[in-house]
Motif scaffolding. Sequence first.
Motif: not given
Length: 439
Positions: A4, A7, A54, A57-58, A61, A197
Motif C-alpha cells: 500500500f 492510493p 487499496r 485500506h486507505y 487508515r 502513512g
Amino acid sequence: MAFFFKPPRGNIALHTIKTCVHQRLKYLMSVMNNDTSYEPEKMEYLITGSSMDRAGHYMLRLLAISSVRIREFFVKAETILFSARFKLLSSKEILTNMRISLRHISESVIGSGEPEEFLVNVKHIFEELSIRKIIDHIFSEDHSTECEQYTLKAPFTLCLSLVKQRKVSLKDGVADIPCGVFKIFLLELFEKHIVFGMEQLVNTGCFKEASQDPRIRELRKELEKLVLSSPAHITPVVLKACDVDTESVFFPLCMTHLHRTLRTRHRLSHEWRRQYTLFLKDIGMPVEEAIEFWSSEYSLPKSNDCDGCCHSWQKDAKRFHYSIRHMYGLEGGRYHYMVASCRALQMANLQPSAEGGCPFKHFDEEKLTSYFPSHLMEDDSVLNYILQLKKNSPKKACQAHMFAISRSEPLKYSSRTDEGKSSLIYYSPAHYYLSLKNT
C-alpha cells in the motif's frame, strides 16, 4: 503482498466505499479472531492489490488516525493480514510484488521529511532484495531462521524488534540483518509504513477537512461500534484524573513539560491548556475526568511567576465546562479535535515566554536535559548522540530518547520480545504515549 505505497485514483460512490470499508473491517475482525469460517459477501473488495483493496485500506487508515479505538486495531489487524497473504505467495509472486512496490515508492517520494526518508530506505532495501536468487533462497521451504548466507544493512530504527531480540549486529546505528530473519523484518517494515502513512496524512492540508466531513464522521462512528463489538478489539485505557501524575512517566517531553508547568504554576496559557486537554483526551481521559482534573488545578491559587492566565475555576467554571466539552466534540459544531502532530509542534513559532512547543526544537541543551532521567544522563554515548541529533532532526532526537528510556537498563537493550507490540514509531504526542505504553 500489497504494501500500500500508492492510493487508488478516481472517484468512488459513497455507498460503494462504505460497503468496501465495512467488508474490509469485518474481514480484519475475522483475521484477528482467527475465524477461518468467515466468508466476505463481496470478495472482489478484498482481492490483493486491487483498486478496491487499496481504497478500503486507505479509507480505514484515514479513519484510524482520528480514533484511538480503530487505530490500535487497524495497525495490528492489517499487519496480521499482510503476514497471512505473504505466506500464500510463491517466491516468483513475491519478487513481482516487490518490483511493483519499488515503482510505487518512486512515485510516492515527494518532498522531504521522516516519512519520505523512510520510503527512501525501504526503496534501497527492496532494490537489494529484488534479485531472483536471493528471493528463491529466502522463501524456500527449508530456509532456516538461523541462516546468514545473505545479509542486509539498514538503520537500526527499522528493525527494533530484532535489535531487542539480539537477532542483528549493530555498528554506528546500522543493523546487519541476516537473511534468516528477513520475513520478520518485512513485517516490521509493513507496520512502520502504516504508521508513517498516517503521519503523512496528518501533515497534509486536506486531513482536517476530510476528518470533519459529516460523511466521514458518521462512518467513523459506525466502525467504532463494530470494533468495540469484536472480542479481538483492543480495549482503550481509561485515564482518570488521579492517575495523571503516575502516567506522566510515559508522556513525551513536550507534554511532560506542560504537566510540570501546570503542577507548578496551576495555570497554562489558552493554547497550551487546549493542547494538553486534547492530549489527555486522545490517550483515554473521559470528559468527566477532564473536568475534574482541570477543576482541581484551577481551584488552586496561581503561582507568583505565572503571568499569562488569570482565570480560576471559582470565577470561570461555566466557561471551562463549555470549553472542555467543546474540545470533546460535545458542544458547538461537535468537531473531532486532536492534539497537534509532532510536526505542527516543531513548526510552531513561539514567543520567548511560551510554555509549549517541542523540547527537542525549542529548548536549549540545559533545559532539555533537565527532563532526562538520571540513567540517561550517566550514559555519555547515548546522551551525546541525542544532543547531536537535536541539532538537525528534532523528531529523530525524540525517537532516540524514547528508545533509550524504554530500555530496562543503561547500555543494555531490553530482553522483552513481543513482536506484536509497537515499534516505537509515532506521529503525535498521543501516539508516542500509546507506543511507549505498549512496549
